[in-house]
Design a protein around this motif. Structure first.
Motif, PDB file in Angstrom:
ATOM      1  N   ASN A 375     -10.220   0.817  -0.702  1.00 10.06           N
ATOM      2  CA  ASN A 375      -9.591   3.056  -0.512  1.00 10.06           C
ATOM      3  C   ASN A 375      -9.759   3.779  -1.012  1.00 10.06           C
ATOM      4  O   ASN A 375      -8.978   4.912  -1.394  1.00 10.06           O
ATOM      5  CB  ASN A 375      -7.552   3.003   0.271  1.00 10.06           C
ATOM      6  CG  ASN A 375      -7.455   1.734  -0.924  1.00 10.06           C
ATOM      7  OD1 ASN A 375      -7.389   1.647  -2.059  1.00 10.06           O
ATOM      8  ND2 ASN A 375      -5.762   2.660   0.003  1.00 10.06           N
ATOM      9  N   LYS A 401      -1.797   7.026  -4.460  1.00 12.64           N
ATOM     10  CA  LYS A 401      -1.371   6.099  -3.486  1.00 12.64           C
ATOM     11  C   LYS A 401      -0.426   4.613  -4.015  1.00 12.64           C
ATOM     12  O   LYS A 401      -0.930   4.729  -4.675  1.00 12.64           O
ATOM     13  CB  LYS A 401      -2.966   5.230  -2.961  1.00 12.64           C
ATOM     14  CG  LYS A 401      -3.673   6.212  -2.022  1.00 12.64           C
ATOM     15  CD  LYS A 401      -5.282   5.694  -2.283  1.00 12.64           C
ATOM     16  CE  LYS A 401      -5.669   6.635  -1.152  1.00 12.64           C
ATOM     17  NZ  LYS A 401      -6.681   6.987  -1.823  1.00 12.64           N
ATOM     18  N   VAL A 404      -3.435   0.092  -3.691  1.00  7.27           N
ATOM     19  CA  VAL A 404      -4.961   0.812  -4.279  1.00  7.27           C
ATOM     20  C   VAL A 404      -5.501  -0.531  -4.242  1.00  7.27           C
ATOM     21  O   VAL A 404      -5.465  -0.861  -5.047  1.00  7.27           O
ATOM     22  CB  VAL A 404      -5.132   1.866  -5.446  1.00  7.27           C
ATOM     23  CG1 VAL A 404      -6.314   1.941  -6.095  1.00  7.27           C
ATOM     24  CG2 VAL A 404      -4.177   2.596  -5.330  1.00  7.27           C
ATOM     25  N   GLU A 446      -5.993   3.107   6.076  1.00 11.61           N
ATOM     26  CA  GLU A 446      -4.725   2.386   4.999  1.00 11.61           C
ATOM     27  C   GLU A 446      -3.698   2.798   5.729  1.00 11.61           C
ATOM     28  O   GLU A 446      -3.303   4.364   5.596  1.00 11.61           O
ATOM     29  CB  GLU A 446      -5.422   2.437   3.839  1.00 11.61           C
ATOM     30  CG  GLU A 446      -5.715   4.135   3.206  1.00 11.61           C
ATOM     31  CD  GLU A 446      -6.442   4.023   3.621  1.00 11.61           C
ATOM     32  OE1 GLU A 446      -7.073   5.024   2.128  1.00 11.61           O
ATOM     33  OE2 GLU A 446      -7.608   4.154   4.000  1.00 11.61           O
TER      34      GLU A 446
END
Length: 446
Positions: A375, A401, A404, A446
Motif C-alpha cells: 500500500n 497509515k 504499511v 486496504e
C-alpha cells in the motif's frame, strides 16, 4: 487516541491484569488452606500456577499487563524559576503543561507519577530517584528555552545518546515529531548530547523537551495560553502512544538479489535488528546464490516475484504465470532450501486487465500460496536526486497509515545507500516481517 484497536488492546490488558491478580490471590489462599494437607498438595498448586503464567498465556505477567507508568517532570520549581521573560516564568509553564499531560494520560489509561505537583523545588537527584524507585517505564521532562537572540524560536528535544541500552532516542524522536505536528512549531532538532542529570541517570528511556523560547515574543505569548499548551500536550501524548503502541510496517524488497545493493541492505537491517521480506527473481537467485542464501541465513522472509527478469509475457495467461512461478520456486528451493509460501506481482498494472490478476491469485491461493500487494510504493527506482527526495516521497506516501507494506527495490542503489536514514524517519512504526499468517493487503482494498 484515533486508533480504536490500541484502545481495545489497553482495555484487554487491564482486564487480563485484574484476572491475573485474582488468580494469584486465589492461588495464595488455596496454598495456605492446603498447607496442612502435605507438601505434594502445595507443590501441585504451585505447578498449576506456573503452567498458566508461562505455558498457556506467556505474556500474562504483572509487569507486562499493568499500564505503562510515565514519569512527568515539570522542570524547575520553587526558588528555581528557570528562565523568565516579561514576567513569564518557565517553572509555571512547565507545571501547567505537566498537569494537563498527567490528566490526559490518566484519562486514556496510563499510570502517571508526577515529579512535582506544585510550586516546590526538587533537586535533580531526587527527581531521578523518584522515577527509578517507582519503576517508571519512561521519563519526560518539560522545559522552556531562552537565548540572547529574540528571533530564535522552536522546539528542541534532548536525550542521552551515549547510553545505547535505553530506547531514549526513539522516545525523543516521537515526542519531538508529534509535538511539531500538533503545534506547527519550528523544529530545532532532536539532540543526542544531553548532559542533564534527569536524562543521564534515569534507568528508563528519558528525554527532555524544550517546547519553546520565552525570549521570543511570539512563542512566549502562545506558551502562556491554555490553547497552545493543549496542543503541546496533544503532541507529547501522541508520541507516548506511538512509543508503547506503534503502528506496523513491513519492509519488502523486490527484483533481487542484486550484487550492487543487497549486501548493503542486509548490513543495515542487521545493524538495526530488523527483519524484512525479499521477493526474489529466480534468474537472479541462480546468478547470485550466495546472496540469496545470506538473506535466509540472516532470518529474513523470502517470496517470489518472478523467474524471468523480463516479465512481459508472464501475465498473458494463468498458465504462463504458473510456468514462470514453478521455475522460480524450483530455483529458490534448490539454492536456499526454502519452500516459498508467499508471492507478489512485480507489475502494478498488468496488460491483460484485473481479470487475469484475480484468476492468477485464485489459482495460486488454491495451491496453498499467499499473495501480497503493497500500500506504499517507494518509487525508488525512479528517484535519482538523493536521500532528501527519497525520504520526502516515503513520508508523503506513508501518511500515518496504521499498517504499511512498503515496497522498495532491491536493485535501486539509492535505497541501499540511504536505507538507514529512511528507517529513522518512521519511529512510530514497528518493523515486522511478512509471513503467510499476516492478513494480505490488496491494491485498492486496504
Amino acid at each position: 487516541m484515533k486508533n480504536k484497536g490500541k484502545k481495545l488492546y489497553r482495555i484487554f490488558r487491564y482486564i487480563a491484569s485484574c484476572i491475573l491478580e485474582l488468580f494469584v490471590v486465589v492461588a495464595v489462599i488455596m496454598t495456605k488452606t492446603l498447607e496442612g494437607a502435605g507438601t505434594k498438595a502445595v507443590e501441585k498448586i504451585q505447578f498449576h500456577e506456573n503452567s498458566v503464567s508461562q505455558d498457556f498465556v506467556p505474556f500474562l505477567t504483572e509487569n507486562s499487563l499493568k499500564p505503562p507508568l510515565i514519569a512527568i517532570d515539570g522542570g524547575h520549581g520553587g526558588e528555581d524559576e528557570g528562565c523568565a521573560r516579561e514576567g513569564v516564568r518557565e517553572k509555571d509553564i512547565n507545571l501547567d503543561i505537566a498537569i494537563q499531560l498527567q490528566k490526559k494520560l490518566s484519562d486514556i489509561g496510563y499510570q502517571v507519577i508526577m515529579i512535582r505537583e506544585g510550586d516546590q523545588y526538587k533537586a535533580k537527584e531526587e527527581r531521578v530517584e523518584m522515577a527509578n524507585e517507582a519503576g517508571a517505564h519512561i521519563y519526560v521532562s518539560i522545559h522552556q528555552n531562552a537565548c540572547d537572540k529574540p528571533e530564535v524560536k522552536g522546539v528542541e528535544t534532548w536525550y542521552d545518546g551515549k547510553d545505547g541500552s535505553r530506547d531514549s532516542k526513539r522516545l525523543a524522536q516521537l515526542i519531538h515529531q508529534e509535538t511539531l505536528k500538533s503545534t506547527g512549531a519550528l523544529s530545532r532538532e532532536v539532540k543526542d548530547n544531553a548532559e542533564f542529570h534527569v536524562t543521564g541517570k534515569t534507568k528508563m528511556p528519558a528525554c527532555l523537551i524544550e517546547t519553546g523560547f520565552l525570549s521570543n515574543k511570539e512563542e512566549r505569548e502562545k506558551l502562556g495560553t491554555k490553547e497552545y499548551q493543549e496542543k503541546i500536550v496533544e503532541g507529547i501524548v501522541q508520541g507516548i502512544e506511538y512509543y508503547f503502541y506503534p503502528n506496523t510496517m513491513y519492509l519488502t524488497f523486490d527484483r533481487g538479489p542484486s550484487v550492487e545493493s543487497t549486501n548493503k541492505i542486509l548490513d543495515v537491517l542487521k545493524e538495526k535488528k530488523i527483519k524484512a521480506t525479499f521477493f526474489l527473481v529466480g534468474e537472479r537467485v541462480r546468478q547470485n546464490p550466495e546472496i540469496a542464501r545470506k538473506i535466509v541465513a540472516n532470518g529474513h522472509t523470502i517470496g517470489i516475484s518472478s523467474f524471468k527478469e523480463d516479465d512481459s509475457e508472464i501475465y498473458q495467461s494463468v498458465d504462463n504465470y504458473i510456468e514462470d512461478f514453478e521455475e522460480a520456486y524450483k530455483a529458490v528451493l534448490e539454492v536456499t532450501g526454502v519452500g516459498v509460501k508467499i508471492f507478489q506481482f512485480p507489475q502494478e498494472n498488468m496488460d491483460n486487465s484485473e481479470k487475469i490478476r484475480e484468476l492468477i491469485i485464485q489459482e495460486m491461493t488454491a495451491r496453498g500460496f499467499v499473495y501480497y500487494d503493497w500500500n506504499v510504493k517507494l518509487k525508488d527506482e525512479l528517484i535519482s536526486e538523493g536521500v532528501e527526495e527519497l525520504i520526502k516521497n516515503a513520508k508523503e506516501r506513508v501518511m500515518g497509515k496504521e499498517k504499511v507494506v512498503l515496497l522498495a527495490h532491491d536493485t535501486a542503489y539509492n535505497t541501499a545507500l540511504y536505507l538507514d536514514r529512511l528507517i529513522e524517519q518512521f519511529p512510530e512504526y514497528k518493523m515486522e516481517v511478512l509471513t503467510e499468517d499476516v492478513d494480505p493487503i490488496l491494491l485498492g482494498k486496504e
